[in-house]
Scaffold this motif. Structure first.
Motif, PDB file in Angstrom:
ATOM      1  N   LEU A   2       0.832  -1.198   0.000  1.00 39.05           N
ATOM      2  CA  LEU A   2       0.000   0.000   0.000  1.00 39.05           C
ATOM      3  C   LEU A   2       0.873   1.257   0.000  1.00 39.05           C
ATOM      4  N   ASN A   3       0.467   2.228  -0.803  1.00 41.61           N
ATOM      5  CA  ASN A   3       1.159   3.495  -0.910  1.00 41.61           C
ATOM      6  C   ASN A   3       0.258   4.571  -0.301  1.00 41.61           C
ATOM      7  N   GLN A   4       0.784   5.350   0.634  1.00 41.53           N
ATOM      8  CA  GLN A   4      -0.024   6.337   1.349  1.00 41.53           C
ATOM      9  C   GLN A   4      -0.650   7.361   0.413  1.00 41.53           C
ATOM     10  N   GLN A   5       0.089   7.827  -0.576  1.00 40.83           N
ATOM     11  CA  GLN A   5      -0.459   8.832  -1.498  1.00 40.83           C
ATOM     12  C   GLN A   5      -1.617   8.257  -2.312  1.00 40.83           C
ATOM     13  N   GLN A   6      -1.494   7.014  -2.746  1.00 42.43           N
ATOM     14  CA  GLN A   6      -2.562   6.393  -3.525  1.00 42.43           C
ATOM     15  C   GLN A   6      -3.803   6.174  -2.668  1.00 42.43           C
ATOM     16  N   VAL A   7      -3.602   5.732  -1.433  1.00 47.81           N
ATOM     17  CA  VAL A   7      -4.734   5.489  -0.531  1.00 47.81           C
ATOM     18  C   VAL A   7      -5.418   6.807  -0.192  1.00 47.81           C
ATOM     19  N   ASP A   8      -4.640   7.852   0.038  1.00 52.68           N
ATOM     20  CA  ASP A   8      -5.223   9.173   0.300  1.00 52.68           C
ATOM     21  C   ASP A   8      -6.014   9.682  -0.903  1.00 52.68           C
ATOM     22  N   ALA A   9      -5.452   9.510  -2.102  1.00 50.41           N
ATOM     23  CA  ALA A   9      -6.138   9.954  -3.318  1.00 50.41           C
ATOM     24  C   ALA A   9      -7.439   9.186  -3.511  1.00 50.41           C
ATOM     25  N   GLU A  10      -7.412   7.894  -3.245  1.00 50.29           N
ATOM     26  CA  GLU A  10      -8.628   7.073  -3.360  1.00 50.29           C
ATOM     27  C   GLU A  10      -9.684   7.535  -2.358  1.00 50.29           C
ATOM     28  N   GLU A  11      -9.261   7.832  -1.135  1.00 54.06           N
ATOM     29  CA  GLU A  11     -10.203   8.318  -0.124  1.00 54.06           C
ATOM     30  C   GLU A  11     -10.833   9.635  -0.564  1.00 54.06           C
ATOM     31  N   GLU A  12     -10.038  10.534  -1.107  1.00 52.49           N
ATOM     32  CA  GLU A  12     -10.569  11.826  -1.567  1.00 52.49           C
ATOM     33  C   GLU A  12     -11.558  11.639  -2.708  1.00 52.49           C
ATOM     34  N   ARG A  13     -11.239  10.750  -3.650  1.00 52.45           N
ATOM     35  CA  ARG A  13     -12.134  10.466  -4.772  1.00 52.45           C
ATOM     36  C   ARG A  13     -13.472   9.916  -4.277  1.00 52.45           C
ATOM     37  N   LEU A  14     -13.419   9.021  -3.302  1.00 54.42           N
ATOM     38  CA  LEU A  14     -14.640   8.432  -2.747  1.00 54.42           C
ATOM     39  C   LEU A  14     -15.464   9.475  -1.994  1.00 54.42           C
ATOM     40  N   ARG A  15     -14.796  10.365  -1.285  1.00 54.56           N
ATOM     41  CA  ARG A  15     -15.511  11.424  -0.571  1.00 54.56           C
ATOM     42  C   ARG A  15     -16.227  12.355  -1.555  1.00 54.56           C
ATOM     43  N   GLU A  16     -15.579  12.633  -2.673  1.00 54.42           N
ATOM     44  CA  GLU A  16     -16.205  13.468  -3.693  1.00 54.42           C
ATOM     45  C   GLU A  16     -17.427  12.773  -4.284  1.00 54.42           C
ATOM     46  N   GLN A  17     -17.317  11.469  -4.513  1.00 51.33           N
ATOM     47  CA  GLN A  17     -18.475  10.721  -5.025  1.00 51.33           C
ATOM     48  C   GLN A  17     -19.618  10.754  -4.023  1.00 51.33           C
ATOM     49  N   ALA A  18     -19.293  10.605  -2.750  1.00 51.25           N
ATOM     50  CA  ALA A  18     -20.332  10.636  -1.716  1.00 51.25           C
ATOM     51  C   ALA A  18     -20.971  12.014  -1.634  1.00 51.25           C
ATOM     52  N   ALA A  19     -20.160  13.050  -1.762  1.00 50.39           N
ATOM     53  CA  ALA A  19     -20.689  14.415  -1.696  1.00 50.39           C
ATOM     54  C   ALA A  19     -21.629  14.716  -2.859  1.00 50.39           C
ATOM     55  N   ALA A  20     -21.442  14.022  -3.972  1.00 48.31           N
ATOM     56  CA  ALA A  20     -22.285  14.253  -5.150  1.00 48.31           C
ATOM     57  C   ALA A  20     -23.642  13.555  -5.047  1.00 48.31           C
ATOM     58  N   LEU A  21     -23.818  12.696  -4.072  1.00 51.10           N
ATOM     59  CA  LEU A  21     -25.092  11.999  -3.904  1.00 51.10           C
ATOM     60  C   LEU A  21     -26.170  12.963  -3.410  1.00 51.10           C
ATOM     61  N   PRO A  22     -27.437  12.683  -3.738  1.00 53.75           N
ATOM     62  CA  PRO A  22     -28.526  13.475  -3.141  1.00 53.75           C
ATOM     63  C   PRO A  22     -28.482  13.355  -1.615  1.00 53.75           C
ATOM     64  N   ASP A  23     -29.020  14.339  -0.935  1.00 55.67           N
ATOM     65  CA  ASP A  23     -28.925  14.397   0.524  1.00 55.67           C
ATOM     66  C   ASP A  23     -29.401  13.116   1.211  1.00 55.67           C
ATOM     67  N   THR A  24     -30.538  12.588   0.792  1.00 51.09           N
ATOM     68  CA  THR A  24     -31.071  11.394   1.460  1.00 51.09           C
ATOM     69  C   THR A  24     -30.180  10.179   1.222  1.00 51.09           C
ATOM     70  N   GLU A  25     -29.637  10.056   0.013  1.00 52.29           N
ATOM     71  CA  GLU A  25     -28.742   8.940  -0.299  1.00 52.29           C
ATOM     72  C   GLU A  25     -27.432   9.074   0.478  1.00 52.29           C
ATOM     73  N   ARG A  26     -26.924  10.301   0.560  1.00 51.88           N
ATOM     74  CA  ARG A  26     -25.683  10.537   1.296  1.00 51.88           C
ATOM     75  C   ARG A  26     -25.867  10.211   2.774  1.00 51.88           C
ATOM     76  N   LEU A  27     -26.996  10.621   3.337  1.00 51.30           N
ATOM     77  CA  LEU A  27     -27.286  10.321   4.739  1.00 51.30           C
ATOM     78  C   LEU A  27     -27.353   8.811   4.961  1.00 51.30           C
ATOM     79  N   ALA A  28     -28.024   8.109   4.064  1.00 47.96           N
ATOM     80  CA  ALA A  28     -28.121   6.651   4.175  1.00 47.96           C
ATOM     81  C   ALA A  28     -26.739   6.004   4.059  1.00 47.96           C
ATOM     82  N   LEU A  29     -25.916   6.532   3.160  1.00 44.01           N
ATOM     83  CA  LEU A  29     -24.555   6.001   2.993  1.00 44.01           C
ATOM     84  C   LEU A  29     -23.765   6.148   4.283  1.00 44.01           C
ATOM     85  N   TYR A  30     -23.811   7.338   4.866  1.00 39.16           N
ATOM     86  CA  TYR A  30     -23.035   7.567   6.093  1.00 39.16           C
ATOM     87  C   TYR A  30     -23.587   6.775   7.283  1.00 39.16           C
TER      88      TYR A  30
END
Length: 128
Positions: A2-30
């Motif tokens: 595992l590479n820290q920069q790659q894992v951090d980048a993946e986490e940021e990408r996933l957070r952006e995808q979650a932020a793009a969800l509608p509010d109710t879907e995002r709440l359910a995800l969290y």
């Protein structure tokens, strides 16, 4: 490895995808994530206190946990039977392997949690 920069980048990408969800879907995800995410400190503590593989059970990696536990138990049994070098050899070998996981607990759990979030996001996107 595992590479820290790659894992951090993946986490940021996933957070952006979650932020793009509608509010109710995002709440359910969290809400789902709250129950499934793992804590690196718990993982490290289980590894540190019980070098017999209990941290693998914490992640649901039953086969790896059983394998570590069996190697540790066989090492202890060999010690009790008088095979000191072999017993200590097994215990030291499994301890060295698991100490590597202890020192990398943060990135191991960050990657694990990224995989959980990726799976949950994929499930959400399938329902659109």
């Amino acid at each position: 490895m595992l590479n820290q920069q790659q894992v951090d980048a993946e986490e940021e990408r996933l957070r952006e995808q979650a932020a793009a969800l509608p509010d109710t879907e995002r709440l359910a995800l969290y809400q789902q994530l709250k129950h499934e995410l793992r804590d690196p400190d718990t993982y490290a503590t289980l590894n540190w206190c019980f070098l017999a593989g209990l941290h693998h059970f914490y992640l649901g990696q039953w086969l790896r946990g059983v394998a570590n536990l069996m190697v540790f138990i066989v090492g202890v049994l060999l010690l009790l039977m008088g095979f000191y070098w072999l017993g200590w050899g097994l215990i030291v070998a499994i301890s060295v392997v698991e100490l590597w996981a202890l020192f990398r607990a943060q990135i191991i759990i960050q990657h694990w949690n990224n995989q959980i979030m990726q799976r949950l996001l994929a499930n959400k996107q399938q329902h659109y």
